[in-house]
Design an enzyme around this catalytic site. Structure first.
Site, mmCIF file in Angstrom:
data_model
loop_
_atom_site.group_PDB
_atom_site.id
_atom_site.type_symbol
_atom_site.label_atom_id
_atom_site.label_comp_id
_atom_site.label_asym_id
_atom_site.label_seq_id
_atom_site.Cartn_x
_atom_site.Cartn_y
_atom_site.Cartn_z
ATOM 1 N N CYS A 69 1.559 -6.788 15.215
ATOM 2 C CA CYS A 69 2.905 -6.212 15.353
ATOM 3 C C CYS A 69 3.941 -7.311 15.526
ATOM 4 C CB CYS A 69 3.017 -5.316 16.581
ATOM 5 S SG CYS A 69 2.069 -3.804 16.571
ATOM 6 N N HIS A 89 0.839 -1.197 0.000
ATOM 7 C CA HIS A 89 0.000 0.000 0.000
ATOM 8 C C HIS A 89 0.880 1.256 0.000
ATOM 9 C CE1 HIS A 89 0.817 0.573 4.255
ATOM 10 N NE2 HIS A 89 0.319 -0.619 4.551
ATOM 11 N N CYS A 100 -3.724 -2.772 21.249
ATOM 12 C CA CYS A 100 -2.510 -2.332 20.567
ATOM 13 C C CYS A 100 -2.699 -0.868 20.173
ATOM 14 C CB CYS A 100 -2.261 -3.177 19.323
ATOM 15 S SG CYS A 100 -0.941 -2.496 18.296
ATOM 16 N N LYS A 131 -3.541 6.908 10.526
ATOM 17 C CA LYS A 131 -2.430 6.335 9.783
ATOM 18 C C LYS A 131 -2.961 5.505 8.615
ATOM 19 C CE LYS A 131 1.077 2.831 10.089
ATOM 20 N NZ LYS A 131 1.259 1.479 10.585
ATOM 21 N N HIS A 186 -2.698 -0.984 16.126
ATOM 22 C CA HIS A 186 -3.741 -1.741 15.408
ATOM 23 C C HIS A 186 -5.110 -1.678 16.070
ATOM 24 C CE1 HIS A 186 -0.001 -3.646 13.849
ATOM 25 N NE2 HIS A 186 -0.672 -3.469 12.727
ATOM 26 N N CYS A 229 0.799 -8.353 20.688
ATOM 27 C CA CYS A 229 -0.025 -8.027 19.509
ATOM 28 C C CYS A 229 0.414 -8.915 18.351
ATOM 29 C CB CYS A 229 0.112 -6.561 19.099
ATOM 30 S SG CYS A 229 -0.738 -6.233 17.524
ATOM 31 N N LYS A 245 -3.551 -0.907 5.819
ATOM 32 C CA LYS A 245 -4.488 -1.832 5.202
ATOM 33 C C LYS A 245 -5.566 -2.224 6.211
ATOM 34 C CE LYS A 245 -5.756 -4.636 1.884
ATOM 35 N NZ LYS A 245 -6.302 -4.084 0.651
ATOM 36 N N HIS A 289 4.041 1.527 2.205
ATOM 37 C CA HIS A 289 5.224 0.826 1.694
ATOM 38 C C HIS A 289 5.878 1.642 0.578
ATOM 39 C CE1 HIS A 289 2.577 -2.753 2.905
ATOM 40 N NE2 HIS A 289 3.578 -2.780 3.772
HETATM 41 ZN ZN LIG Z 1 -0.220 -4.067 16.833
#
Ligand SMILES: [Zn+2]
Length: 507
Positions: free
Chosen positions: A128, A17, A143, A300, A146, A125, A303, A20
């Site tokens: 992560c 995405h 997290c 942020k 996330h 997590c 995805k 990256h």
């Molecule tokens: Zn995480």
């Protein structure tokens, strides 16, 4: 001088995405710029393929983790070419040559006394692949990145004695204020160290998809150590039969996003010290690209949050150069910043098409209109030379300091000055007076030479369009991309080609 620049390796379970793409583009700008300066550059990217998420996804699909990794890695292997990135090697952590070297390094870390057996209990997590310290756990045991609920894990692991590096890491940050850049990220890492370092898991016992711990093959190496080591292992085998570690290690810049700061700024130098290896010169941290989510909040780009701006759509419509330019121009590198399709279109039209593309095309077409395409060799306007000639040194300084957005703004001051020069001089008026022929030659040569210099400086950002432009300005021979040529010289005396429209409006 040798330079070594790396992107993070990308976790193979995600689809590529914009985040990256951003990190690859920034790293590529550094690499291309240094090559222009004649430096010996190695640019590495790749995929991180071990760990729980790949194992779980493969199980669900009824395929082996290796088969899934092979399939997903291919999506990232096409990322560089689509972005027109110039990586020298693409590492995959499931490569047996990497696996073997990870084991060698960890054997050394153990022999040096930095590994011990222990029991881990804490919050984890799975996205992560990170054991969170108490201060990193967000409300509701979630997290912070996330937003998913963390799991409570307990297992007997091998531990890396990170606590043994408390003082040495404090010393590293004290001795080298620019070890982590920008300063805000360095301060964040220092604060983490100052809260006191605890030993961390080196292995996982409940997982099979990973690098086997060489002295205890019931366990696999915790995926982060395996992943971090790619930066060193790749140099050993990127070129068959030629170990390039001594040439390129330590890395000049590890370019990373700020969400993986802890691993790169703390765990990584500690592991290198434990293995008796040099720590990198700099960790260069970029911010998040933010997009408005459904509720209008800026978040942020990720995805898993479902707010993806597709870089490939932009590339298909406008070309890779336009995406490269926009991301480094819109968001000041190192900070968080908002990106949007509207913002992209505005920059594309006002800056790429208008400021730069139009400057180039009107300069070239005036040479064709008034001089049959021939640029005379003349002295150049000293006032313009005084603005354009110092740009190269400033840009080089800014790139060396890990500031590609600032360097781009420096180049843009040159673009703006040349546009102003066209308006001030009004070559179309001078052309009406045959007595002012020499004056017209000076203006046209200054303009074409100025366009050549800014194109040269912009080459790392806009590799395809500037290469075409430089070829147009020097059709007889191979375009000169070298940094030494980034000065007004007034050395022409030949015909230039006509210029294809550089940044056409998208349909
Ligand atoms: Zn995480």
């Amino acid at each position: 001088m040798s330079r070594y620049v790396t992107t993070p390796i990308f976790y193979v379970n995600a689809a590529p995405h914009l985040g990256h793409a951003y990190t690859v583009i920034a790293s590529d700008v550094l690499a291309r710029h240094w090559r222009q300066r004649g430096e010996d550059v190695f640019f590495l990217t790749g995929t991180d393929e071990h760990g729980e998420p790949v194992a779980l996804a493969a199980e669900k699909l009824g395929v082996t983790p290796q088969a899934l990794a092979d399939q997903n890695a291919a999506r990232f292997q096409t990322l560089g070419p689509r972005l027109n990135a110039s990586e020298d090697f693409f590492i995959r952590t499931s490569d047996p040559r990497h696996v073997q070297r990870v084991q060698e390094v960890l054997e050394r870390v153990k022999a040096n006394g930095y590994v011990e057996k222990g029991t881990y209990e804490g919050w984890y997590c799975p996205r992560c692949a990170d054991f969170k310290t108490e201060s990193e756990v967000a409300e509701g045991n979630r997290c912070p990145i996330h937003k998913i609920e963390l799991t409570r894990e307990q297992e007997d692991n091998w531990f890396f004695k990170l606590s043994a590096f408390q003082e040495r890491l404090e010393q590293l940050f004290a001795d080298r204020p620019d070890f982590v850049m920008p300063p805000r990220s360095a301060n964040e890492a220092k604060a983490f160290i100052e809260r006191g370092l605890h030993d961390v898991s080196l292995s996982r016992s409940k997982l099979r998809w990973g690098v086997p711990v060489p002295w205890d093959t019931d366990q696999v190496v915790y995926v982060w150590w395996d992943a971090l080591l790619n930066y060193v292992t790749a140099l050993a085998f990127a070129e068959e039969g030629n170990d390039q570690t001594d040439t390129y290690w330590p890395a000049t810049f590890h370019v990373i996003g700020k969400d993986i700061l802890k691993f790169h700024a703390i765990y990584w130098p500690a592991l290198l010290m434990a293995a008796g290896l040099e720590v990198p010169d700099h960790i260069l941290v970029h911010g998040f690209l933010l997009m408005k989510d459904a509720s209008g909040e800026e978040t942020k780009m990720s995805k898993s949050l479902g707010n993806v701006l597709d870089p490939f759509e932009i590339i298909d419509k406008y070309g890779a150069d336009a995406l490269r330019f926009y991301l480094l121009r819109e968001v000041s590198f190192g900070q968080d910043g908002g990106v949007s399709v509207d913002g992209f279109v505005t920059r594309y039209e006002s800056e790429l098409a208008n400021d730069f593309g139009n400057l180039a095309s009107r300069s070239v077409s005036m040479v064709h209109r008034y001089r049959d395409g021939v640029v005379k060799s003349t002295s150049v306007d000293p006032e313009i030379a005084a603005i354009i000639d110092p740009l190269a040194a400033t840009v080089a300084e800014q790139i060396d300091a890990g500031a590609p957005s600032a360097a781009l703004e420096t180049i843009w001051t040159g673009v703006r000055r040349l546009n102003q020069y066209v308006e001030e001089q009004a070559p179309w008026a001078i052309a009406k007076d045959p007595e002012r022929a020499d004056e017209l030659d000076t203006v046209l040569t200054t303009l074409i030479d100025g366009v050549r210099v800014v194109a040269l400086l912009l080459y790392p950002y806009l590799p395809a369009s500037t290469a075409a432009l430089l070829q147009t300005l020097n059709p007889g021979s191979e375009a000169d991309f070298s940094y030494d040529a980034a000065k007004l010289r007034g050395e022409f005396g030949f015909a230039i080609d006509k210029l294809e429209p550089m940044f056409p409006k998208a349909i």
